[in-house]
Enzyme design. Structure first.
Site, PDB file in Angstrom:
ATOM      1  CE1 TYR A 144      -4.258  -1.093  -0.055  1.00 16.71           C
ATOM      2  CE2 TYR A 144      -3.391  -3.121   1.438  1.00 16.71           C
ATOM      3  CZ  TYR A 144      -4.513  -2.045   0.712  1.00 16.71           C
ATOM      4  OH  TYR A 144      -5.641  -2.709   0.584  1.00 16.71           O
TER       5      TYR A 144
ATOM      6  CD  GLU B 260      -6.573  -5.979   1.269  1.00 15.17           C
ATOM      7  OE1 GLU B 260      -5.108  -5.770   1.462  1.00 15.17           O
ATOM      8  OE2 GLU B 260      -7.244  -4.860   0.746  1.00 15.17           O
TER       9      GLU B 260
END
Length: 400
Positions: free
Chosen positions: A98, A140
């Site tokens: 990310y 997640e």
């Protein structure tokens, strides 16, 4: 929620960012892959990159999330986040990646908007990004923990034991596990990601819906060959149809996907077109395995009767349910239509649908939009209509 400092800045700049978000996404991907070409080896599908769908999906999701922060700050856009999180887990995305996305997305915002991106604007949109990213990372992590796996261990080798022609362009693969590790059972409607090495050495991922309920040892999925017709043919589907056979081994991830059949006693309507039939067939198979007593209407549209994938399986499963019926529409119908067959495009207004039903849709985007609009016009609440999009979600119907 956005901070008091960032909220007015995002609200003021959302229109200009929204107007330019697709160009931002295009430059973002180009810049990121230029510095991190390794991300194209197994994580991003280059077919989705080539036709622009991945860029459009990113643009739509970022704009939708930012709009939600501004217009509905006390609510979490769970449908949006859940769909993205399941796709990320199916690909083995890691939390540290990310940061890579952040750096290149913020670069692209500055590159497109130029001097309009003041330090205050940059800080506000940085906050938008990390609110969304951290929400996804949390989701997640929960999905990985639920299957007791990690981004590095979601992949598993399976061996092809059957390759079954369904139509001229669709083949069913039955694969069996190659070791004694526990198999994570799929939920009705879920998909797996298949990762394969292409002729140029690059690994490519592609999601395929599971078409039968698992038995603990096998998985079953169907693949439509994408021939192109003026555009590049599907490299994954071509490889599977032409070169993969019984005895070959494939690498699959754990089942993922948030469009999952809800267990209830309410009537059920499954509506599909073309290869969109695959997750519907999977849901139906689970109903049969579980001895469900629900009223089921299976609606399917296709070009011709011989192009209807998995038809024999679906008809056999419907026959095993106490109150189930198939209605089908064909652009090129048979000279003598069979029971429940109609000519032309699907018309949900032409058939009797059960009251208080739950609806699941899958097929080309125009098909799903038309069917959903017709259902809503008939008074079906939008909350009772779920849909599955193959590839990046370009619709985001939950935000209409």
């Amino acid at each position: 929620m956005l901070s008091d400092t960032s909220y007015p800045v995002v609200r003021a700049t959302l229109p200009v960012v929204g107007e330019n978000i697709q160009e931002i996404a295009r430059r973002f991907y180009g810049h990121m892959f230029g510095e991190h070409p390794e991300l194209l080896d197994g994580l991003f599908n280059r077919g989705n990159q080539a036709d622009g769908r991945q860029q459009q999906a990113l643009a739509g999701s970022v704009a939708a999330y930012a709009s939600h922060l501004v217009n509905s700050p006390t609510q979490v856009p769970d449908h949006l986040l859940s769909r993205i999180a399941h796709k990320h887990v199916s690909l083995g995305l890691r939390p540290d990646q990310y940061q890579i996305v952040h750096d290149h997305l913020m670069w692209a915002i500055g590159d497109v908007l130029g001097e309009a991106v003041t330090p205050e604007v940059a800080a506000a949109w940085d906050e938008v990004y990390w609110l969304m990213a951290n929400a996804l990372i949390t989701k997640e992590r929960g999905l990985y923990d639920a299957v007791r796996l990690s981004p590095e261990t979601i992949w598993r080798t399976w061996r092809v034991v059957e390759k079954i022609p369904e139509t001229d362009d669709v083949v069913t693969f039955v694969v069996e596990r190659t070791d004694e590790r526990e198999v994570k059972r799929s939920l009705p409607g879920q998909y797996v990601t298949l990762r394969m090495r292409m002729p140029d050495g690059v690994h490519q991922p592609r999601q395929y819906s599971l078409t039968r309920a698992d038995d603990g040892h096998h998985r079953v999925f169907a693949v439509k060959r994408i021939r192109g017709n003026g555009t590049p043919a599907g490299e994954m589907s071509t490889l599977l149809h032409e070169q993969v056979g019984v005895g070959d081994e494939l690498t699959l991830s754990v089942p993922s996907g948030d469009v999952v059949l809800e267990y209830s006693d309410r009537p059920l309507v499954l509506a599909s077109a073309g290869i969109g039939v695959t997750p519907m067939a999977g849901m139906l198979s689970h109903l049969v395995r579980d001895g469900a007593q629900r009223t089921v209407r299976f609606l399917h549209a296709d070009s011709a009767p011989e192009d209807f994938p998995l038809r024999a399986q679906i008809e056999a499963d419907l026959a095993r349910l106490p109150e189930a019926r198939l209605e089908s529409w064909f652009e090129r119908p048979a000279a003598v239509p069979g029971p429940g067959e109609h000519a032309g495009f699907m018309d949900v207004g032409a058939v009797e649908l059960p009251a208080d039903a739950q609806y699941y849709l899958c097929g080309p985007l125009p098909f799903m939009q038309a069917v959903r609009s017709s259902l809503i016009a008939r008074g079906v609440p939008p909350r009772d209509i779920q849909y599955e999009v193959f590839g990046p979600d370009l619709w985001l119907a939950d935000f209409e």
